[in-house]
Structure formats: C-alpha cells, structure tokens
Design a protein around this motif. Structure first.
Motif, PDB file in Angstrom:
ATOM      1  N   CYS A 264      45.978  37.838  30.243  1.00  0.00           N
ATOM      2  CA  CYS A 264      46.266  36.956  31.334  1.00  0.00           C
ATOM      3  C   CYS A 264      45.364  35.506  31.252  1.00  0.00           C
ATOM      4  O   CYS A 264      44.103  35.756  31.332  1.00  0.00           O
ATOM      5  CB  CYS A 264      46.116  37.845  32.609  1.00  0.00           C
ATOM      6  SG  CYS A 264      46.223  36.496  33.933  1.00  0.00           S
ATOM      7  N   THR A 266      44.640  33.713  33.757  1.00  0.00           N
ATOM      8  CA  THR A 266      43.833  33.535  34.865  1.00  0.00           C
ATOM      9  C   THR A 266      43.021  34.279  35.017  1.00  0.00           C
ATOM     10  O   THR A 266      41.827  33.871  35.310  1.00  0.00           O
ATOM     11  CB  THR A 266      44.892  33.804  36.006  1.00  0.00           C
ATOM     12  OG1 THR A 266      46.173  32.803  35.922  1.00  0.00           O
ATOM     13  CG2 THR A 266      44.471  33.280  37.438  1.00  0.00           C
ATOM     14  N   CYS A 267      43.230  35.663  34.837  1.00  0.00           N
ATOM     15  CA  CYS A 267      41.913  36.637  35.059  1.00  0.00           C
ATOM     16  C   CYS A 267      41.374  37.475  33.908  1.00  0.00           C
ATOM     17  O   CYS A 267      40.486  37.941  33.865  1.00  0.00           O
ATOM     18  CB  CYS A 267      42.611  37.513  36.162  1.00  0.00           C
ATOM     19  SG  CYS A 267      43.376  38.906  35.313  1.00  0.00           S
ATOM     20  N   CYS A 284      50.952  40.478  34.931  1.00  0.00           N
ATOM     21  CA  CYS A 284      49.484  40.796  35.190  1.00  0.00           C
ATOM     22  C   CYS A 284      49.214  41.640  36.528  1.00  0.00           C
ATOM     23  O   CYS A 284      49.915  40.998  37.478  1.00  0.00           O
ATOM     24  CB  CYS A 284      48.797  39.549  35.282  1.00  0.00           C
ATOM     25  SG  CYS A 284      46.902  40.130  35.712  1.00  0.00           S
ATOM     26  N   GLU A 286      46.973  42.406  37.977  1.00  0.00           N
ATOM     27  CA  GLU A 286      46.028  41.683  39.035  1.00  0.00           C
ATOM     28  C   GLU A 286      46.505  40.792  39.803  1.00  0.00           C
ATOM     29  O   GLU A 286      46.314  40.294  40.840  1.00  0.00           O
ATOM     30  CB  GLU A 286      44.709  41.480  38.022  1.00  0.00           C
ATOM     31  CG  GLU A 286      43.541  40.989  38.752  1.00  0.00           C
ATOM     32  CD  GLU A 286      42.915  42.073  39.659  1.00  0.00           C
ATOM     33  OE1 GLU A 286      42.991  43.287  39.147  1.00  0.00           O
ATOM     34  OE2 GLU A 286      42.099  41.696  40.626  1.00  0.00           O
ATOM     35  N   CYS A 287      47.109  39.756  39.069  1.00  0.00           N
ATOM     36  CA  CYS A 287      47.515  38.261  39.663  1.00  0.00           C
ATOM     37  C   CYS A 287      49.020  38.457  40.152  1.00  0.00           C
ATOM     38  O   CYS A 287      49.411  37.377  40.923  1.00  0.00           O
ATOM     39  CB  CYS A 287      47.264  37.280  38.408  1.00  0.00           C
ATOM     40  SG  CYS A 287      45.778  37.138  37.790  1.00  0.00           S
TER      41      CYS A 287
HETATM   42 ZN   LIG Z   1      45.746  38.179  35.586  1.00  0.00          ZN
END
Ligand SMILES: [Zn+2]
Length: 289
Positions: A264, A266-267, A284, A286-287
């Motif tokens: 990912c 972003t994270c 993802c 998480e996101c």
């Molecule tokens: Zn992410």
C-alpha cells in the motif's frame, strides 16, 4: 479489458479518419462465418447476409461513445441506422492502409471484420477472445443497454443519479465494487478504475453498496470522475489487451496506486487481493473501510 477511457480514445481517433467515408466492402473472418453456421453469432450479432448487404455502400456519418459502446451512425440512400459495437474483453479497431499492416501479431492474426473504406484505408476490427460485438440497431432509442444505462460520468446529474441507483434494491445488496462496474449505476468503470477509485476514496471493495453513506458515495463519485478524466488525457491504460487505432498505447498504467500492487502506497502494509465477481480486486485493509 478496455474501459471507458480506452473506448473514448478509440472513438476520438476513429472520428478523425472515418467520418464521411463510405464502406465499400466488408470481409468477415472464417471464425465469424463458421460461428454463424453453428448458430453462435460470433461477433456479428445480425444475420451475416443482411449485415453485409445493409452496411455495404453505407456512409459513416459520425461515431459516438456511450459507456463502453461505440455507436456508428450510418446512412444508405435515405435510410439511417446504427452500427453499435462493444470491444468485449480484447477487441480493438485499427485504421490501416492494408490489413497486414497491423503491427501487433496478436491482433493481426485475429482480424474478424474488415471494412474497406472509400478513403482507400481499412477499418479493421480485431479481437483475440471474440467477446466483442457488432450489431445493426435500426432504432437506437430502443436499444436496451442504452435505455437502462446511467448518465455519463461528466453529466451534471451523474452524481445524483449514481447515489440514487446505489440505494435502489437492484444494486444496494451488491458489493460496492460490483455496483460501480454496472453500467446501470455508472457507465464505463471496469475492473482497473474501480480498484483505483475505491482505494482513493478509502472504501473497501467488499462493502455492501447500500450501507455506504451518501457523503462517502459522493467522494467515490468524485474519484471516479478524476480517474476517468485523467485516463483519457493519458491516452488510456495499456496492460495487455488494449491498443489505440494506430497500435499505440497509453500511459495511465504508470499512475496506478493499488491495481496489481503488492504494498500500500499510503501505509506500507501488504495489499490484499480477492476475486470479486470473477475479477481480481486489490485493496488495503488498513486504509479502506
Ligand atoms: Zn494502506
């Protein structure tokens, strides 16, 4: 698989070369002819004899796009009709001085419908997997896929229509990814751009469409608009099965952030993959919630 931006690019290129040309002759491949003998209606959806008779000597007035369809308006004497075409999984149109000039072998060896034009060029439909379609439609206002199709993404009422369709019981029980790939909800978003828009709006593709708030749906619509616009500017995405009419490719694939990615952006967590409705889905956990 060509999505809206790729079909839009094809349409723009076709317009430059074929408008006002007369179709002088049509050549069909053995696969098409054999398919029709076996009642499979391979690629050409009308009876081959009437298709050839009607289209030969007709003039191409214009070509427009609706969703992932191309619609050629044809005129023959005082008769007006439409030739509607869908590229399926791997179809492509080429404009060449001779059919053996198609550079990519994969397409050159899978040409199925060849139109000889009055401009001395050829308009060639090639399709490796043969899921594409060409169909004479006498009255376009009665063509069911167009009747049911949601407004184009750039139209003023597209967002309201999109949000309203999602709450419709035909679509509210689908996963959001499946819903946005349905032309009755928003036309032209295929697997790649669906993955990207869901990532950018932070929505998990597996989420039930009807359970997403209006403000998040509004964000998702805005991301789809941005992605489709950018993809058109960049000439579409070229993965394995899309070429423009001169055999060239687009650069949108360089801008993918989640599709076919492992990490990912972003994270930094691993990207999750899952098959939704037979299509590979990347997200993802998480996101995207
Ligand atoms: Zn992410």
């Amino acid at each position: 698989m060509p999505e809206l931006p790729e079909v839009e690019i094809v349409k723009r290129e076709l317009k430059l070369h074929i408008e006002n040309a007369v179709i002088e002759h049509i050549k069909l491949s053995e696969k098409v002819i054999t398919g029709h003998k076996e009642n499979k209606r391979t690629i050409v959806k009308n009876d081959l004899k009437s298709f050839t008779e009607q289209v030969t000597d007709s003039k191409i007035l214009t070509v427009v796009r609706r969703g992932k369809y191309l619609n050629f308006s044809l005129q023959k004497q005082n008769q007006y009709f439409n030739l509607v075409s869908h590229l399926g999984m791997s179809g492509g149109y080429f404009i060449v001085d001779s059919p053996d000039q198609i550079a990519e072998e994969n397409y050159r060896t899978h040409t199925h419908v060849t139109f000889k034009l009055s401009t001395n060029q050829y308009l060639v439909y090639a399709d490796i997997r043969r899921f594409g379609e060409l169909r004479i439609v006498p009255k376009i206002s009665e063509f069911k896929p167009f009747v049911e199709m949601a407004p184009e993404y750039f139209e003023a009422h597209s967002k309201d229509a999109f949000i309203q369709k999602i709450t419709d019981k035909r679509f509210s029980g689908m996963t959001i990814k499946q819903a946005i790939m349905d032309a009755r909800v928003i036309p032209g978003v295929g697997n790649i751009y669906a993955n990207e828009a869901l990532f950018k709006s932070g929505i998990r593709p597996t989420r039930k469409a009807g359970r997403i708030s209006k403000s998040r749906l509004s964000d998702l619509h805005a991301e789809m608009v941005k992605i489709l616009d950018e993809a058109i500017v960049r000439g579409g995405s070229t993965i394995s099965d899309y070429r423009n009419t001169s055999g060239g490719s687009g650069t949108m694939q360089d801008r993918f952030v989640i599709y076919q990615k492992k990490i990912c952006p972003t994270c930094g967590k691993n990207v999750h993959t899952k098959v939704i409705n037979t299509r590979n889905t990347f997200y993802c956990t998480e996101c995207q919630r």
